[in-house]
Design a protein around this motif. Structure first.
Motif, short mmCIF file in Angstrom:
data_model
loop_
_atom_site.label_atom_id
_atom_site.label_comp_id
_atom_site.label_asym_id
_atom_site.label_seq_id
_atom_site.Cartn_x
_atom_site.Cartn_y
_atom_site.Cartn_z
N PHE A 189 17.09 12.97 -5.65
CA PHE A 189 17.08 13.98 -6.72
C PHE A 189 16.89 13.36 -8.09
N GLY A 190 16.03 12.33 -8.14
CA GLY A 190 15.69 11.69 -9.41
C GLY A 190 16.68 10.66 -9.89
N VAL A 191 17.73 10.37 -9.13
CA VAL A 191 18.73 9.38 -9.54
C VAL A 191 18.14 7.97 -9.54
N LEU A 192 17.32 7.66 -8.53
CA LEU A 192 16.72 6.33 -8.45
C LEU A 192 15.45 6.25 -9.30
N SER A 193 15.38 5.24 -10.12
CA SER A 193 14.16 4.98 -10.89
C SER A 193 13.11 4.41 -9.95
N PRO A 194 11.85 4.39 -10.37
CA PRO A 194 10.82 3.79 -9.51
C PRO A 194 11.14 2.34 -9.13
N GLN A 195 11.61 1.55 -10.09
CA GLN A 195 11.93 0.15 -9.81
C GLN A 195 13.10 0.05 -8.82
N ALA A 196 14.12 0.89 -9.00
CA ALA A 196 15.27 0.87 -8.10
C ALA A 196 14.86 1.30 -6.69
N ALA A 197 13.99 2.29 -6.60
CA ALA A 197 13.53 2.77 -5.29
C ALA A 197 12.83 1.64 -4.54
N LEU A 198 11.95 0.93 -5.22
CA LEU A 198 11.26 -0.19 -4.58
C LEU A 198 12.22 -1.31 -4.20
N LEU A 199 13.15 -1.61 -5.09
CA LEU A 199 14.11 -2.68 -4.82
C LEU A 199 14.99 -2.34 -3.62
N VAL A 200 15.52 -1.13 -3.58
CA VAL A 200 16.36 -0.70 -2.46
C VAL A 200 15.57 -0.80 -1.15
N THR A 201 14.35 -0.32 -1.17
CA THR A 201 13.52 -0.36 0.03
C THR A 201 13.19 -1.79 0.44
N ALA A 202 12.83 -2.63 -0.52
CA ALA A 202 12.50 -4.03 -0.22
C ALA A 202 13.69 -4.76 0.38
N VAL A 203 14.86 -4.59 -0.22
CA VAL A 203 16.06 -5.27 0.28
C VAL A 203 16.41 -4.76 1.68
N PRO A 218 0.81 -1.21 0.00
CA PRO A 218 0.00 0.00 0.00
C PRO A 218 0.85 1.27 0.00
N ALA A 219 2.13 1.13 0.30
CA ALA A 219 3.03 2.29 0.35
C ALA A 219 3.87 2.43 -0.91
N GLN A 220 3.62 1.62 -1.91
CA GLN A 220 4.47 1.58 -3.10
C GLN A 220 4.67 2.96 -3.74
N GLU A 221 3.60 3.66 -4.02
CA GLU A 221 3.72 4.97 -4.68
C GLU A 221 4.42 5.98 -3.79
N LEU A 222 4.16 5.92 -2.49
CA LEU A 222 4.82 6.85 -1.56
C LEU A 222 6.31 6.56 -1.47
N VAL A 223 6.68 5.29 -1.47
CA VAL A 223 8.09 4.91 -1.45
C VAL A 223 8.80 5.44 -2.69
N ILE A 224 8.19 5.22 -3.84
CA ILE A 224 8.79 5.67 -5.10
C ILE A 224 8.95 7.19 -5.09
N ARG A 225 7.89 7.88 -4.74
CA ARG A 225 7.93 9.35 -4.73
C ARG A 225 8.97 9.89 -3.74
N THR A 226 9.03 9.27 -2.56
CA THR A 226 9.97 9.72 -1.53
C THR A 226 11.41 9.50 -1.97
N LEU A 227 11.73 8.30 -2.45
CA LEU A 227 13.12 8.02 -2.83
C LEU A 227 13.53 8.77 -4.09
N GLU A 228 12.60 8.99 -4.99
CA GLU A 228 12.93 9.83 -6.15
C GLU A 228 13.27 11.24 -5.70
N THR A 229 12.51 11.77 -4.74
CA THR A 229 12.77 13.11 -4.21
C THR A 229 14.09 13.15 -3.45
N LEU A 230 14.30 12.19 -2.54
CA LEU A 230 15.52 12.18 -1.73
C LEU A 230 16.78 11.95 -2.57
#
Length: 153
Positions: free
Chosen positions: A58-72, A44-56
């Motif tokens: 500065f756009g370096v992490l793609s949506p898939q990378a943001a989710l993968l980093v968070t999941a790991v 349920p937090a998928q979109e928030l995770v993506i948006r947060t990590l993309e912001t933190l």
């Protein structure tokens, strides 16, 4: 056996076991939420995770990378808390992750609280308890101990 003796016994049992139980239960929470992030659309937090990590990032992490980093990270934290292995390393990762976990309260406050708190806001807000639990677990890992009360005579 008096009530005072019984309560002292219960207090002593809690002193011996409660921080360990807290460690394992927080680990189960992190592992469970981390596993969900490996499954597209399951968190349920998928979109928030993506948006947060993309912001933190500065756009370096793609949506898939943001989710993968968070999941790991969340699975690693969960496993270290559950097993007690690499616990201090897991607590360092937890500390770093909690910055990201709580940052939406600052980054997206008006989106999360447009009046009443959104479901995402409630999701982030409950993480304050995880921060506090992490502090208690870290204190124990660094040598702090609850002290049993001597038995009443």
């Amino acid at each position: 056996m008096t009530i005072k003796t019984t309560l002292t016994g219960i207090g002593n049992w809690l002193a011996r076991h409660s921080v360990g139980a807290l460690r394992v239960s927080v680990g189960v929470v992190f592992l469970g939420f981390g596993v969900l992030k490996f499954i597209p659309g399951a968190s349920p937090a998928q979109e928030l995770v993506i948006r947060t990590l993309e912001t933190l990032s500065f756009g370096v992490l793609s949506p898939q990378a943001a989710l993968l980093v968070t999941a790991v990270a969340e699975c690693f934290i969960g496993l270290t808390l559950i097993t007690g292995r690499l616990l201090k390393t897991g607590l360092v990762v937890l500390g770093a992750s909690l910055v990201g976990i709580l940052s939406p309260l600052v980054l997206f406050f008006t989106d999360l609280f447009p009046g009443a708190p959104t479901l995402e806001a409630q999701y982030v807000f409950k993480d304050i308890v995880l921060v506090t639990a992490g502090l208690v677990i870290a204190a124990g890992a660094l040598g702090a101990r609850l002290r049993p009360v001597p038995h009443a005579a």
